[in-house]
Design an enzyme around this catalytic site. Structure first.
Site, mmCIF file in Angstrom:
data_model
loop_
_atom_site.group_PDB
_atom_site.id
_atom_site.type_symbol
_atom_site.label_atom_id
_atom_site.label_comp_id
_atom_site.label_asym_id
_atom_site.label_seq_id
_atom_site.Cartn_x
_atom_site.Cartn_y
_atom_site.Cartn_z
ATOM 1 N N ARG A 65 -29.032 114.982 -63.214
ATOM 2 C CA ARG A 65 -28.642 113.682 -62.632
ATOM 3 C C ARG A 65 -27.181 113.364 -62.932
ATOM 4 N NH1 ARG A 65 -32.470 108.964 -64.128
ATOM 5 N NH2 ARG A 65 -31.211 107.931 -62.542
ATOM 6 N N GLN A 97 -28.788 97.901 -62.592
ATOM 7 C CA GLN A 97 -29.854 98.686 -63.222
ATOM 8 C C GLN A 97 -29.528 100.166 -63.100
ATOM 9 O OE1 GLN A 97 -33.936 96.909 -61.949
ATOM 10 N NE2 GLN A 97 -32.453 96.226 -60.435
ATOM 11 N N ASN A 98 -28.465 100.476 -62.384
ATOM 12 C CA ASN A 98 -28.149 101.887 -62.110
ATOM 13 C C ASN A 98 -27.428 102.531 -63.288
ATOM 14 O OD1 ASN A 98 -29.211 101.317 -59.657
ATOM 15 N ND2 ASN A 98 -27.259 101.201 -58.568
ATOM 16 N N HIS A 115 -29.522 99.220 -67.887
ATOM 17 C CA HIS A 115 -30.384 100.381 -68.169
ATOM 18 C C HIS A 115 -29.595 101.582 -68.703
ATOM 19 C CE1 HIS A 115 -33.783 98.767 -65.320
ATOM 20 N NE2 HIS A 115 -33.719 98.140 -66.465
ATOM 21 N N ASN A 207 -31.234 93.810 -48.850
ATOM 22 C CA ASN A 207 -32.058 94.993 -49.115
ATOM 23 C C ASN A 207 -32.530 95.607 -47.797
ATOM 24 O OD1 ASN A 207 -33.006 96.415 -51.440
ATOM 25 N ND2 ASN A 207 -35.101 95.864 -50.900
ATOM 26 N N ALA A 225 -27.233 98.802 -47.213
ATOM 27 C CA ALA A 225 -26.265 98.174 -48.123
ATOM 28 C C ALA A 225 -24.835 98.324 -47.619
ATOM 29 C CB ALA A 225 -26.400 98.784 -49.518
HETATM 30 P P1 OAD Z 1 -36.317 101.360 -56.476
HETATM 31 O O1 OAD Z 1 -36.359 102.783 -56.030
HETATM 32 O O2 OAD Z 1 -37.529 100.790 -57.097
HETATM 33 O O3 OAD Z 1 -35.947 100.417 -55.230
HETATM 34 C C1 OAD Z 1 -34.854 100.698 -54.393
HETATM 35 C C2 OAD Z 1 -34.750 99.570 -53.384
HETATM 36 O O4 OAD Z 1 -33.586 99.823 -52.590
HETATM 37 C C3 OAD Z 1 -35.943 99.487 -52.402
HETATM 38 O O5 OAD Z 1 -36.321 98.120 -52.260
HETATM 39 C C4 OAD Z 1 -35.382 100.041 -51.103
HETATM 40 O O6 OAD Z 1 -35.949 99.421 -49.954
HETATM 41 C C5 OAD Z 1 -33.916 99.675 -51.211
HETATM 42 N N1 OAD Z 1 -33.010 100.562 -50.457
HETATM 43 C C6 OAD Z 1 -33.130 101.898 -50.241
HETATM 44 N N2 OAD Z 1 -32.098 102.360 -49.524
HETATM 45 C C7 OAD Z 1 -31.283 101.287 -49.292
HETATM 46 C C8 OAD Z 1 -30.050 101.103 -48.582
HETATM 47 N N3 OAD Z 1 -29.415 102.122 -47.988
HETATM 48 N N4 OAD Z 1 -29.522 99.862 -48.535
HETATM 49 C C9 OAD Z 1 -30.159 98.799 -49.126
HETATM 50 N N5 OAD Z 1 -31.315 98.911 -49.801
HETATM 51 C C10 OAD Z 1 -31.872 100.143 -49.881
HETATM 52 O O7 OAD Z 1 -35.041 101.219 -57.434
HETATM 53 P P2 OAD Z 1 -34.687 100.044 -58.465
HETATM 54 O O8 OAD Z 1 -35.197 98.734 -57.977
HETATM 55 O O9 OAD Z 1 -33.248 100.159 -58.792
HETATM 56 O O10 OAD Z 1 -35.336 102.024 -64.461
HETATM 57 O O11 OAD Z 1 -35.536 100.496 -59.717
HETATM 58 C C11 OAD Z 1 -35.476 99.707 -60.887
HETATM 59 C C12 OAD Z 1 -35.632 100.584 -62.088
HETATM 60 O O12 OAD Z 1 -36.803 101.386 -61.948
HETATM 61 C C13 OAD Z 1 -34.525 101.606 -62.284
HETATM 62 O O13 OAD Z 1 -33.361 101.072 -62.889
HETATM 63 C C14 OAD Z 1 -35.195 102.604 -63.162
HETATM 64 C C15 OAD Z 1 -36.510 102.722 -62.441
HETATM 65 O O14 OAD Z 1 -37.587 103.151 -63.166
HETATM 66 C C16 OAD Z 1 -35.339 102.802 -65.545
HETATM 67 O O15 OAD Z 1 -35.228 104.009 -65.466
HETATM 68 C C17 OAD Z 1 -35.498 102.047 -66.825
#
Ligand code: OAD
Length: 244
Positions: A65, A97-98, A115, A207, A225
């Site tokens: 990664r 969170q990234n 994170h 989103n 985005a």
């Molecule tokens: P997710 O994979 O859970 O969610 C990604 C979000 O981005 C979804 O709602 C998609 O619809 C949206 N999405 C995808 N492509 C997109 C685009 N081109 N433009 C806009 N939106 C888009 O990821 P996170 O919410 O970041 O934590 O996940 C939260 C945490 O879960 C991460 O930080 C990680 C993971 O487990 C840890 O590792 C502690």
């Protein structure tokens, strides 16, 4: 909003970002089809117990990664948020969170990596968190203490995210809370919309789809985005009060 002299004031904004903002740069999200959690077990690669069981597997996962994140570039959404910061200064805080570094490479400076970061390691011997661009599977020594006990400086499930006090203070104080590219599946980040709303902020989500939020956002803008974030930033900048 007005300042002490009764003039319109720039709003105080918190932007929470998730994997969706980096998706169009080429970094897979977690929960979408083809996302990271489809091909990997969270228990194996994102928990302290998984690391104890098979450290080489976990180090290889984050080494890959780290390499992948270094090979991609920030996109128009990251750049738009950096543009907003150049105007708002300390009235904007980006909480991500990234674990990639695309916000800072786009120019954002007021940034919290709740994170952790792929570009740092955490020494389990001395607690140092030095920058790191290399691999870890070969068990290199800690630059601070020499112990071969480095792990990725990434927050795993069951661990405490970074800077929670600073984030909560900002969320409680903001006028506008904006969530970009996050599914709302992981707490405490997923709870910030409710906290911001409870303290009177307007809440906006940008989103690809409506997220599974703790409470509904006041506004939802649905799209990619790289399109909706620059458009929202343009609107914010146009609406700002003129400077003296
Ligand atoms: P997710 O994979 O859970 O969610 C990604 C979000 O981005 C979804 O709602 C998609 O619809 C949206 N999405 C995808 N492509 C997109 C685009 N081109 N433009 C806009 N939106 C888009 O990821 P996170 O919410 O970041 O934590 O996940 C939260 C945490 O879960 C991460 O930080 C990680 C993971 O487990 C840890 O590792 C502690």
């Amino acid at each position: 909003m007005t300042d002490a002299d009764g003039r319109a004031a720039a709003p105080w904004i918190v932007v929470l970002t998730g994997a969706g903002i980096s998706a169009e740069s080429g970094i897979p999200t977690f929960r979408d089809a083809g996302g990271l959690w489809e091909g990997h077990s969270v228990e194996d690669v994102a928990t302290p117990e998984g690391f104890e069981r098979d450290p080489d597997k976990v180090q290889r996962f984050y080494d890959a990664r780290r390499r992948a994140a270094a090979s991609v570039a920030p996109n128009a959404a990251h750049r738009a948020l950096a543009r907003l910061e150049r105007v708002l200064g300390d009235r904007l805080l980006v909480v991500t969170q990234n674990v990639d570094d695309l916000h800072e490479r786009a120019g954002t400076r007021r940034l919290v990596h709740m994170h952790g970061e792929l570009g740092r390691v955490l020494c389990r011997g001395c607690g140092a968190r030095p920058e790191w661009r290399d691999t870890l599977v070969d068990r290199p020594p800690c630059p601070a203490c020499g112990a071969r006990m480095l792990r990725p400086d990434v927050v795993w499930f069951g661990e405490m995210p970074y800077d929670l006090d600073r984030i909560e203070d900002a969320v409680v104080a903001c006028d506008l809370f904006v969530s970009v590219g996050t599914s709302g599946a992981v707490y405490p980040a997923a709870g910030y919309v409710a906290l911001a709303a409870a303290f009177g902020a307007l809440t906006v989500e940008l989103n690809l789809e409506r997220s599974d939020a703790a409470i509904p956002f006041d506004q939802s803008r649905i799209g990619r985005a790289t399109e909706i974030v620059p458009a929202w930033v343009d609107e914010m900048l146009e609406a700002l009060p003129p400077r003296d």
